[in-house]
Write a protein that holds these residues in place. Structure first.
Motif, mmCIF file in Angstrom:
data_model
loop_
_atom_site.group_PDB
_atom_site.id
_atom_site.type_symbol
_atom_site.label_atom_id
_atom_site.label_comp_id
_atom_site.label_asym_id
_atom_site.label_seq_id
_atom_site.Cartn_x
_atom_site.Cartn_y
_atom_site.Cartn_z
ATOM 1 N N GLU A 193 57.963 -49.908 99.810
ATOM 2 C CA GLU A 193 58.264 -48.612 100.430
ATOM 3 C C GLU A 193 57.014 -47.736 100.451
ATOM 4 O OE1 GLU A 193 61.595 -47.200 98.142
ATOM 5 O OE2 GLU A 193 63.043 -47.981 99.602
ATOM 6 N N ARG A 194 56.227 -47.819 99.355
ATOM 7 C CA ARG A 194 54.968 -47.060 99.309
ATOM 8 C C ARG A 194 54.004 -47.543 100.379
ATOM 9 N NH1 ARG A 194 50.463 -48.396 96.893
ATOM 10 N NH2 ARG A 194 51.412 -49.945 95.539
ATOM 11 N N LEU A 211 55.196 -46.336 103.759
ATOM 12 C CA LEU A 211 54.853 -44.910 103.904
ATOM 13 C C LEU A 211 53.380 -44.734 104.208
ATOM 14 C CD1 LEU A 211 56.573 -42.623 101.248
ATOM 15 C CD2 LEU A 211 56.605 -42.398 103.719
ATOM 16 N N GLN A 235 52.613 -45.788 107.711
ATOM 17 C CA GLN A 235 53.226 -44.833 108.644
ATOM 18 C C GLN A 235 52.332 -43.616 108.846
ATOM 19 O OE1 GLN A 235 57.263 -43.747 107.590
ATOM 20 N NE2 GLN A 235 57.216 -41.933 108.862
ATOM 21 N N LYS A 282 58.625 -37.533 104.911
ATOM 22 C CA LYS A 282 58.925 -38.443 103.804
ATOM 23 C C LYS A 282 57.940 -38.286 102.651
ATOM 24 C CE LYS A 282 61.040 -41.944 106.744
ATOM 25 N NZ LYS A 282 60.984 -43.336 107.242
ATOM 26 N N VAL A 283 56.974 -37.423 102.826
ATOM 27 C CA VAL A 283 55.946 -37.247 101.794
ATOM 28 C C VAL A 283 55.404 -35.818 101.872
ATOM 29 C CG1 VAL A 283 54.021 -38.008 103.247
ATOM 30 C CG2 VAL A 283 53.887 -38.346 100.789
#
Length: 374
Positions: free
Chosen positions: A124-125, A128, A131, A158-159
């Motif tokens: 997932e990291r 991200l 992305q 998301k961040v």
């Protein structure tokens, strides 16, 4: 060993929902189980763990060499036992012997949960990171969260990113929930997720805002050739088009100034001068000094310098407040610009040849300017 269909079904579900490859998860689990084997066998250098991709059955295999006399049972096997279990093998060959411990199913189940959770976080990291890495050198919309000292925490979806004091426009203040445009300078991958450096002062922010607002720029019909910015105060931008029927400045300004005003509002009142680009440095410099009128421009292309003469009443306008107009024009064109009024030029011509050039003497109001060099 007993099959572990539940593990495979769970990994299939994760693959669908999280878009994380089942094979990546199984490889990570196999590697983790190899490390666990060290506790059981004392070493794991010659150990391989295999998980059946269909059934989930876990097997542990040790690489052992067929020898006449066994001195290290962990890495060797006798000729008799080797040939009995591996009929095609012979002395000196290396074989894979299954050594799966009796309780290894329980160990595998415990490790599976840890590995899957850790791998999901890692993947997932990575997702991200990629992305936002794709958005590097582009603009994004962020929602202001709070001030952290003099820095601003901004949520990008998301961040979170930190808008540092150095990348903030002087005088700009934000409130929580404010939506602001930001230019992504850099995206770095860290163990805690992507670290994103954003800016409100970068000249490319203005460029990207125009690309988003002006269809002709986005489609490549109008090109931004050069941009110079003093964030929060003024930006100068030179635009060009090869299409004879299109006014590049007009396209950027928009009907009744709608396009440029949208960007000025986003930049909270920052003034924007848009000029026409020219390959002729004389024309470009004259345009860059807008809104001031120019009498003449003499350029030295080798030295990248220019001497500009303006009407007396236009000198203050050409130079701008605290020299800003001339300074931005110099940055926009790449030329060092020396600005003089007509009366200054005439006084120099009237003076004797051996007289030194007048020194710069800037005063307020109606006092005399003796030239300005940028």
């Amino acid at each position: 060993m007993d099959s572990n269909k539940e593990l495979i079904e769970a990994l299939n579900q994760i693959e669908k929902e999280k878009d994380i490859s089942k094979d990546i998860l199984l490889e990570a689990l196999e590697n983790s189980l190899v490390a666990a084997c060290k506790n059981h066998f004392g070493k794991a250098d010659n150990i391989r763990v295999n998980i059946n991709r269909e059934t989930g059955a876990v097997g542990v295999y040790a690489e052992r060499k067929i020898v006449e006399e066994v001195t290290d049972p962990a890495s060797e096997i006798s000729v008799a036992e080797g040939i009995l279990n591996f009929p095609l093998a012979s002395l000196g060959d290396t074989v894979q012997v299954e050594v799966t411990p009796a309780n290894f199913g329980r160990i595998a189940a415990q490790k599976a949960k840890q590995v899957v959770v850790q791998k999901i976080r890692e993947e997932e990291r990575k997702v991200l990171y990629h992305q936002y890495y794709e958005k590097e050198k582009d603009i994004v919309t962020g929602i202001v969260q709070r001030y952290v000292g003099n820095n601003v925490s901004v949520n990008l979806g998301k961040v979170d990113a930190i808008l540092t004091e150095n990348e903030q426009v002087k005088g700009e203040r934000f409130r929580p929930t404010d939506r602001i445009k930001l230019y992504i300078i850099e995206v770095k991958d860290t163990t805690k997720g992507p670290r994103i450096t954003v800016s409100r002062t970068h000249p490319e922010l203005v460029k990207r805002l125009f690309e988003a607002e002006v269809t002709e720029i986005r489609e490549g019909i109008v090109e931004i050739k050069s941009i110079a910015r003093e964030a929060g105060s003024r930006t100068k931008m030179a635009v060009y088009t090869s299409h004879p029927d299109i006014d590049p400045v007009g396209a950027c300004v928009g009907m009744n100034g709608a396009r440029v005003n949208a960007i000025v509002n986003e930049l909270r009142g920052e003034k924007i001068d848009i000029i026409t680009w020219s390959e002729d440095p004389k024309v470009l410099i004259e345009n860059a000094l807008s809104p001031a009128k120019v009498v003449s421009v003499e350029v030295d292309t080798e030295e990248k310098s220019a001497e500009v003469v303006v009407p007396d009443y236009q000198l203050s306008l050409a130079i701008g407040k605290e020299g800003q107009n001339a300074r931005l024009a110099a940055r926009l064109t790449g030329y060092k610009i020396d600005i003089k009024s007509e009366s200054q030029v005439h006084s120099v011509l009237d003076a004797s040849a051996d007289m030194p050039d007048p020194s710069l003497d800037l005063h307020d109001g109606e006092n005399e300017y003796n030239g300005f060099d940028f």
